[in-house]
Design a protein around this motif. Structure first.
Motif, mmCIF file in Angstrom:
data_model
loop_
_atom_site.group_PDB
_atom_site.id
_atom_site.type_symbol
_atom_site.label_atom_id
_atom_site.label_comp_id
_atom_site.label_asym_id
_atom_site.label_seq_id
_atom_site.Cartn_x
_atom_site.Cartn_y
_atom_site.Cartn_z
ATOM 1 N N VAL A 71 -58.867 23.345 6.113
ATOM 2 C CA VAL A 71 -58.459 22.531 4.972
ATOM 3 C C VAL A 71 -57.307 23.256 4.282
ATOM 4 N N PRO A 72 -56.078 22.768 4.431
ATOM 5 C CA PRO A 72 -54.953 23.417 3.761
ATOM 6 C C PRO A 72 -55.207 23.523 2.255
ATOM 7 N N GLY A 73 -54.890 24.675 1.715
ATOM 8 C CA GLY A 73 -55.111 24.896 0.286
ATOM 9 C C GLY A 73 -56.410 25.611 -0.025
ATOM 10 N N VAL A 74 -57.374 25.587 0.899
ATOM 11 C CA VAL A 74 -58.624 26.351 0.706
ATOM 12 C C VAL A 74 -58.413 27.721 1.337
ATOM 13 N N ASP A 82 -56.705 40.878 19.560
ATOM 14 C CA ASP A 82 -55.366 40.326 19.795
ATOM 15 C C ASP A 82 -55.435 38.859 20.221
ATOM 16 N N ARG A 83 -56.446 38.504 20.995
ATOM 17 C CA ARG A 83 -56.597 37.109 21.421
ATOM 18 C C ARG A 83 -56.854 36.193 20.228
ATOM 19 N N MET A 84 -57.623 36.674 19.255
ATOM 20 C CA MET A 84 -57.873 35.857 18.058
ATOM 21 C C MET A 84 -56.605 35.681 17.233
ATOM 22 N N VAL A 85 -55.842 36.751 17.087
ATOM 23 C CA VAL A 85 -54.593 36.677 16.322
ATOM 24 C C VAL A 85 -53.649 35.669 16.964
ATOM 25 N N ALA A 86 -53.516 35.746 18.291
ATOM 26 C CA ALA A 86 -52.638 34.810 19.000
ATOM 27 C C ALA A 86 -53.142 33.372 18.851
ATOM 28 N N PHE A 87 -54.443 33.199 18.938
ATOM 29 C CA PHE A 87 -55.004 31.848 18.787
ATOM 30 C C PHE A 87 -54.679 31.278 17.408
ATOM 31 N N LEU A 88 -54.861 32.052 16.372
ATOM 32 C CA LEU A 88 -54.616 31.555 15.018
ATOM 33 C C LEU A 88 -53.141 31.209 14.807
ATOM 34 N N GLU A 89 -52.258 31.992 15.399
ATOM 35 C CA GLU A 89 -50.826 31.676 15.299
ATOM 36 C C GLU A 89 -50.542 30.318 15.932
ATOM 37 N N HIS A 90 -51.081 30.087 17.121
ATOM 38 C CA HIS A 90 -50.886 28.807 17.807
ATOM 39 C C HIS A 90 -51.556 27.671 17.034
ATOM 40 N N PHE A 91 -52.735 27.942 16.482
ATOM 41 C CA PHE A 91 -53.471 26.910 15.746
ATOM 42 C C PHE A 91 -52.642 26.399 14.565
ATOM 43 N N HIS A 92 -52.110 27.324 13.789
ATOM 44 C CA HIS A 92 -51.354 26.914 12.588
ATOM 45 C C HIS A 92 -50.038 26.249 12.959
ATOM 46 N N GLU A 93 -49.417 26.688 14.046
ATOM 47 C CA GLU A 93 -48.191 26.028 14.529
ATOM 48 C C GLU A 93 -48.485 24.572 14.887
ATOM 49 N N GLU A 94 -49.551 24.367 15.645
ATOM 50 C CA GLU A 94 -49.887 23.022 16.088
ATOM 51 C C GLU A 94 -50.396 22.155 14.937
ATOM 52 N N TRP A 95 -51.045 22.782 13.969
ATOM 53 C CA TRP A 95 -51.519 22.026 12.798
ATOM 54 C C TRP A 95 -50.337 21.355 12.075
ATOM 55 N N GLU A 96 -49.221 22.057 12.069
ATOM 56 C CA GLU A 96 -48.033 21.541 11.386
ATOM 57 C C GLU A 96 -47.205 20.626 12.297
ATOM 58 N N GLY A 97 -47.705 20.393 13.521
ATOM 59 C CA GLY A 97 -47.014 19.479 14.428
ATOM 60 C C GLY A 97 -46.006 20.108 15.326
ATOM 61 N N ALA A 98 -46.034 21.441 15.425
ATOM 62 C CA ALA A 98 -45.057 22.137 16.280
ATOM 63 C C ALA A 98 -45.405 21.956 17.751
#
Length: 344
Positions: free
Chosen positions: A265-268, A328-344
């Motif tokens: 939830v963006p903002g939380v 490191d796998r979790m860090v990479a996953f979160l980077e991809h998750f937030h990119e895709e959340w924004e439509g990248a």
């Protein structure tokens, strides 16, 4: 006029089905008991043979047979092998009990989580063996790994439910082991009581320190790592390794879904200094300390509040080394998750 009840002939019968299941369980227990009695008699006959007697020698436990055989000067390797087989039978009883206890758990805390933690814990234990003689060490590690999530407080709502069940039920399953190593159950319970992440968090009151500033110097001092029992460090590291990396990512979303948490939830924002009361959801204590009584829980915040911290909380050298790639796998996953959340 009386209503005619619909026929149930040929349909499901819950009462009968349950009776069949109970009967099957009872038959299995009876068979297991018969096998154990057969094993005991074989051991009694073996001891009688060593003593040159005609009939079986009666002892109170399998362990007494092996102790007597060793005392008589029998082949020590054979005695150790036989004792190991008897111990394995105890462990297998505990394994079946755990499978039954966890039969309705979601995939984040099911039997396969226990299976992985046991394997990882034993792998760490073999590399981190204690100095000196501790023949029960690996048994304690394996048993603690097997039972550590029985009636977990996150599901039962009772922090003591697991230890009560273990003390009551497991004690009778490992009598062969405890005849030889009397302190095994105590050591297992000590691990179970202290293995959780919540036990390393400050309470809200401790974090505030009575001053309301939440400064770090008011946080309670944690027990030095060197003072912790080695079996606790090993099982704790194994459990935490299963919470991070690719498996950890899968388990986290599985658990969040089971609990009805939002993915993100963006903002939380995640809590930067999570307290024990916040983690366990103790609303009464939170309200008394002026903290928010309700909060939107998200799975992504769980990574920031807990999982990304676990690498730094590993207690063994082996655990720390294994945690690096998984972190490191979790860090990479979160980077991809937030990119895709924004439509990248």
């Amino acid at each position: 006029t009386f209503a005619v009840m619909p026929s149930t002939k040929g349909g499901p019968n819950p009462t009968k089905d349950n009776a069949v299941r109970v009967a099957k369980r009872m038959a299995t227990k009876k068979e297991q008991s018969a096998n154990q009695n057969k094993k005991h008699r074989e051991l009694q006959l073996e001891l009688a043979k060593q003593l040159g007697l005609k009939g079986p020698v009666t002892f109170n436990s399998v362990a007494a047979h092996f102790a007597a055989l060793a005392h008589l000067g029998s082949d020590r390797a054979a005695v150790r092998g036989g004792m190991s087989d008897a111990f394995r039978a105890d462990v297998q009883f505990v394994e079946e009990w755990v499978k039954h206890e966890l039969r309705q758990m979601d995939g984040s805390h099911d039997w396969w989580h226990i299976h992985r933690v046991r394997n990882t814990a034993l792998a760490i234990a073999r590399k981190e063996r204690p100095d000196g003689d501790d023949p029960a060490f690996e048994l304690v590690v394996e048993l603690a790994a097997l039972v550590h999530d029985v009636r977990d407080w996150k599901y039962s709502g009772d922090p003591e439910a697991g230890t009560r069940a273990i003390a009551r039920d497991v004690a009778g399953m490992i009598r062969t082991i405890t005849d030889v190593h009397p302190d095994v159950l105590r050591r297992v319970l000590n691990v179970v009581q202290r293995v959780g992440f919540k036990d390393e968090l400050a309470t809200s009151g401790e974090a505030l320190g009575g001053r309301g500033d939440g400064s770090k110097k008011n946080q309670p001092k944690k027990k030095p790592v060197d003072d912790l029992p080695l079996e606790l460090k090993v099982v704790q590291d194994a459990d935490r390794l299963d919470a991070i990396g690719a498996i950890g990512i899968a388990r986290t979303f599985c658990y969040g879904g089971a609990k009805g948490h939002a993915m993100h939830v963006p903002g939380v924002k995640p809590r930067e200094r999570l307290t024990r009361d916040e983690y366990v959801g103790d609303k009464k204590t939170l309200e008394e300390n002026g903290a928010a009584s309700a909060r939107v829980e998200t799975t992504v915040n769980h990574f920031h509040e807990k999982l990304l911290r676990l690498r730094g909380l590993m207690k063994t050298e082996t655990g720390r080394a294994m945690a690096e790639k998984r972190h490191d796998r979790m860090v990479a996953f979160l980077e991809h998750f937030h990119e895709e959340w924004e439509g990248a």
